[in-house]
Scaffold this active site. Structure first.
Site, short mmCIF file in Angstrom:
data_model
loop_
_atom_site.label_atom_id
_atom_site.label_comp_id
_atom_site.label_asym_id
_atom_site.label_seq_id
_atom_site.Cartn_x
_atom_site.Cartn_y
_atom_site.Cartn_z
N ASP A 173 109.19 36.20 33.29
CA ASP A 173 107.92 36.89 33.55
C ASP A 173 108.03 38.28 32.92
OD1 ASP A 173 105.75 38.28 34.47
OD2 ASP A 173 106.15 37.98 36.60
N LYS A 194 99.23 45.54 31.42
CA LYS A 194 100.21 46.62 31.41
C LYS A 194 100.48 47.10 29.98
CE LYS A 194 102.20 44.45 35.51
NZ LYS A 194 101.64 45.33 36.53
N TRP A 251 108.03 40.50 42.75
CA TRP A 251 107.42 39.48 41.89
C TRP A 251 108.32 38.27 41.77
CZ3 TRP A 251 102.55 39.77 41.62
CH2 TRP A 251 101.91 41.02 41.67
#
Length: 357
Positions: free
Chosen positions: A168, A192, A102
């Site tokens: 993030d 999530k 990511w």
């Protein structure tokens, strides 16, 4: 049909009580005669839902008054572009820390809008503070505290001085208390630890709002959404509503983020202990940088992977297949995964090793 223990990296399982409450309110939200899905986002019913969700999130995270909270669309991936579009003006360069998949995607997107300095790059571990090569003139420093694919997590918050720290936090937000004032921008996809896919939460310090790169579309400007209270266009209303139910669950059922952190730490320890005490399973991550949320592990014999997954599914332990770039297994144990689920997985792993090891 009995619900399974869903170890998916995302969209992930939701708390049972949240699902049940959503079911109860599906056709008629609190006597309104409407489902939340049918409400105008500007009507008083939904406005009250939105306001309570923000109040609860601010209380849970201790968000200071000089930070704005936005409920947007586009996932964390849209923030890979929105961050440089909104923060690069006047500087033109930013520092990024690369610890996995990511991070790499965020870096690739940022390079479209300005110069990127790679402050550190590691694999299956995290750089120490001393190893960070930070620029004195960077617009911001960006990092991913938890790489869901590799299972790598920062054990500390990087020190960046007066340079804003951008994070993030998709896979760790609400998993434990944090000091929001340490960050300039926090962003997180909801799927999530917050709620269903489709919602993105952005927490941004007020002094970082306003100036954008020339040509930035209105929808990609933080100021647009701040001025419109996240309702410049129709927001993902039902996802926002469900996020509010999750915030309420964390506050009133769990008892806050300190309690949630204790539960998450216990879950992770149980699973890592099961891996480390075995000669059959292995985890590739440097122990000091192991994720609380995503636990990858391999079997001594990869030919048994399919059998492991098949037998686990029969025990209602699902979505354990590792990412294709890493292989093996991955158990994502976000907030909504009960300790009972981790206990069931650990027991299955022990039994599987006994029969196949």
């Amino acid at each position: 049909m009995a619900r399974v223990f869903n170890f998916s990296a995302g969209p992930a399982m939701l708390p049972q009580v949240v699902i049940e409450r959503a079911r109860e309110e599906m056709l008629d939200w609190q006597g309104s005669g409407m489902s939340v899905m049918e409400m105008s986002h500007r009507g008083k019913e939904f406005m009250s839902i939105a306001a309570k969700a923000e109040v609860d999130l601010r209380e849970l995270m201790g968000i200071p008054a000089n930070y704005k909270v936005l409920f947007l669309q586009g996932g964390a991936s849209s923030q890979f572009a929105m961050v440089p579009m909104n923060l690069l003006p006047g500087k033109g360069r930013a520092d990024y820390i690369n610890t996995g998949s990511w991070s790499k995607k965020a870096i690739a997107e940022a390079k479209r809008y300005g110069q990127v300095n790679l402050a550190a790059e590691t694999s299956m571990t995290c750089p120490t503070q001393d190893a960070l090569q930070l620029s004195a003139d960077a617009a911001y420093v960006h990092y991913t505290p938890n790489e869901t694919i590799q299972g790598v997590e920062f054990p500390y918050i990087p020190e960046t001085g007066n340079i804003p720290l951008v994070v993030d936090m998709s896979s760790t937000i609400l998993s434990r208390p944090i000091d929001v004032s340490r960050f300039g921008v926090i962003y997180a996809g909801a799927q999530k630890n917050i709620g269903p896919a489709g919602l993105t939460v952005v927490i941004v310090r007020e002094d970082l709002i306003g100036e954008c790169l020339e040509g930035t579309p209105s929808m990609f400007q933080y100021k647009t959404h701040v001025d419109a209270d996240s309702m410049y266009n129709t927001p993902p209303t039902y996802a926002w509503y469900l996020a509010g139910l999750v915030f309420d669950w964390l506050k009133n059922d769990i008892g806050g983020l300190d309690k949630m952190a204790g539960i998450n730490e216990r879950k992770a320890k149980k699973l890592y202990d099961a891996v480390d005490s075995s000669g059959f399973y292995a985890n590739p991550v440097e122990p000091s940088c192991r994720s609380w949320m995503n636990v990858p592990f391999t079997l001594a014999n990869a030919d048994l992977d399919a059998t492991f997954l098949e037998e686990a599914a029969k025990q209602r332990l699902t979505t354990l297949k590792g990412h294709r770039s890493v292989g093996g297994m991955r158990a994502s144990i976000y907030n909504a995964m009960p300790e009972e689920g981790v206990d069931a997985l650990v027991a299955f792993m022990a039994d599987f090793e006994k029969r196949h090891g």
